[in-house]
Design a protein around this motif. Sequence first.
Motif, short mmCIF file in Angstrom:
data_model
loop_
_atom_site.label_atom_id
_atom_site.label_comp_id
_atom_site.label_asym_id
_atom_site.label_seq_id
_atom_site.Cartn_x
_atom_site.Cartn_y
_atom_site.Cartn_z
N PHE A 16 -74.10 19.19 -69.44
CA PHE A 16 -73.91 19.81 -68.13
C PHE A 16 -72.43 19.77 -67.81
O PHE A 16 -71.84 18.69 -67.74
N LYS A 17 -71.81 20.96 -67.66
CA LYS A 17 -70.38 21.05 -67.43
C LYS A 17 -70.11 21.76 -66.11
O LYS A 17 -70.67 22.83 -65.84
N LEU A 18 -69.25 21.17 -65.30
CA LEU A 18 -68.77 21.82 -64.09
C LEU A 18 -67.26 21.95 -64.21
O LEU A 18 -66.59 21.04 -64.69
N PHE A 19 -66.74 23.09 -63.76
CA PHE A 19 -65.32 23.38 -63.92
C PHE A 19 -64.61 23.50 -62.58
O PHE A 19 -65.23 23.79 -61.56
N ALA A 20 -63.29 23.30 -62.64
CA ALA A 20 -62.39 23.45 -61.49
C ALA A 20 -62.87 22.56 -60.34
O ALA A 20 -63.18 21.39 -60.56
N THR A 21 -62.94 23.10 -59.14
CA THR A 21 -63.30 22.29 -57.96
C THR A 21 -64.73 21.77 -58.00
O THR A 21 -65.06 20.84 -57.27
N LEU A 22 -65.57 22.32 -58.86
CA LEU A 22 -66.96 21.85 -58.94
C LEU A 22 -67.07 20.46 -59.55
O LEU A 22 -68.10 19.80 -59.38
N THR A 23 -66.03 19.99 -60.22
CA THR A 23 -66.12 18.64 -60.79
C THR A 23 -66.32 17.58 -59.71
O THR A 23 -66.81 16.49 -60.00
N ASP A 24 -65.98 17.91 -58.47
CA ASP A 24 -66.21 16.98 -57.36
C ASP A 24 -67.69 16.67 -57.17
O ASP A 24 -68.03 15.67 -56.53
N TYR A 25 -68.57 17.49 -57.69
CA TYR A 25 -70.01 17.29 -57.55
C TYR A 25 -70.59 16.40 -58.65
O TYR A 25 -71.77 16.05 -58.60
N LEU A 26 -69.78 16.02 -59.62
CA LEU A 26 -70.23 15.13 -60.68
C LEU A 26 -70.05 13.68 -60.23
O LEU A 26 -69.22 13.38 -59.37
N PRO A 27 -70.80 12.76 -60.82
CA PRO A 27 -70.65 11.34 -60.46
C PRO A 27 -69.24 10.84 -60.76
O PRO A 27 -68.59 11.29 -61.71
N PRO A 28 -68.75 9.89 -59.98
CA PRO A 28 -67.38 9.41 -60.16
C PRO A 28 -67.16 8.66 -61.47
O PRO A 28 -66.04 8.56 -61.93
N ASN A 29 -68.19 8.11 -62.09
CA ASN A 29 -68.03 7.32 -63.31
C ASN A 29 -68.04 8.16 -64.59
O ASN A 29 -68.13 7.63 -65.67
N ARG A 30 -67.90 9.45 -64.46
CA ARG A 30 -67.94 10.34 -65.62
C ARG A 30 -66.60 10.33 -66.35
O ARG A 30 -65.59 9.90 -65.81
N LYS A 31 -66.63 10.88 -67.55
CA LYS A 31 -65.39 11.10 -68.30
C LYS A 31 -65.23 12.60 -68.45
O LYS A 31 -66.04 13.26 -69.08
N GLY A 32 -64.19 13.15 -67.84
CA GLY A 32 -63.97 14.59 -67.90
C GLY A 32 -64.93 15.36 -67.02
O GLY A 32 -65.40 14.86 -66.00
N ASN A 33 -65.26 16.57 -67.45
CA ASN A 33 -66.10 17.44 -66.62
C ASN A 33 -67.47 17.68 -67.24
O ASN A 33 -68.19 18.58 -66.85
N VAL A 34 -67.85 16.84 -68.22
CA VAL A 34 -69.11 17.03 -68.95
C VAL A 34 -69.99 15.80 -68.83
O VAL A 34 -69.52 14.67 -68.98
#
Length: 83
Positions: free
Chosen positions: A5-23
């Motif tokens: 699951f990949k989110l790009f640009a400003t959408l990365t704010d919707y991923l959990p904070p403990n992630r690595k990168g945008n995936v």
Amino acid sequence: MKIAFKLFATLTDYLPPNRKGNVLSLDVDEGTTVQDMIDRYNVPERLAHLVLVNGVFVAPSQRAKHVLRESDELAIWPPVAGG
């Protein structure tokens, strides 16, 4: 089943904070749809502009019907403006 699951640009704010990168590599239930993932991560509909599964565009009208499969890659981009 596992998906990417990949989110790009400003959408990365919707991923959990403990992630690595945008995936995120995720285990999801059989029958999970594109719309289920958008909803699960609280991505606003107006910001889920370009949605691709394995590089193939999924139209807004198909997101609730498109069932993800093992090893799929779901990528979402917000609207982009440039100058």
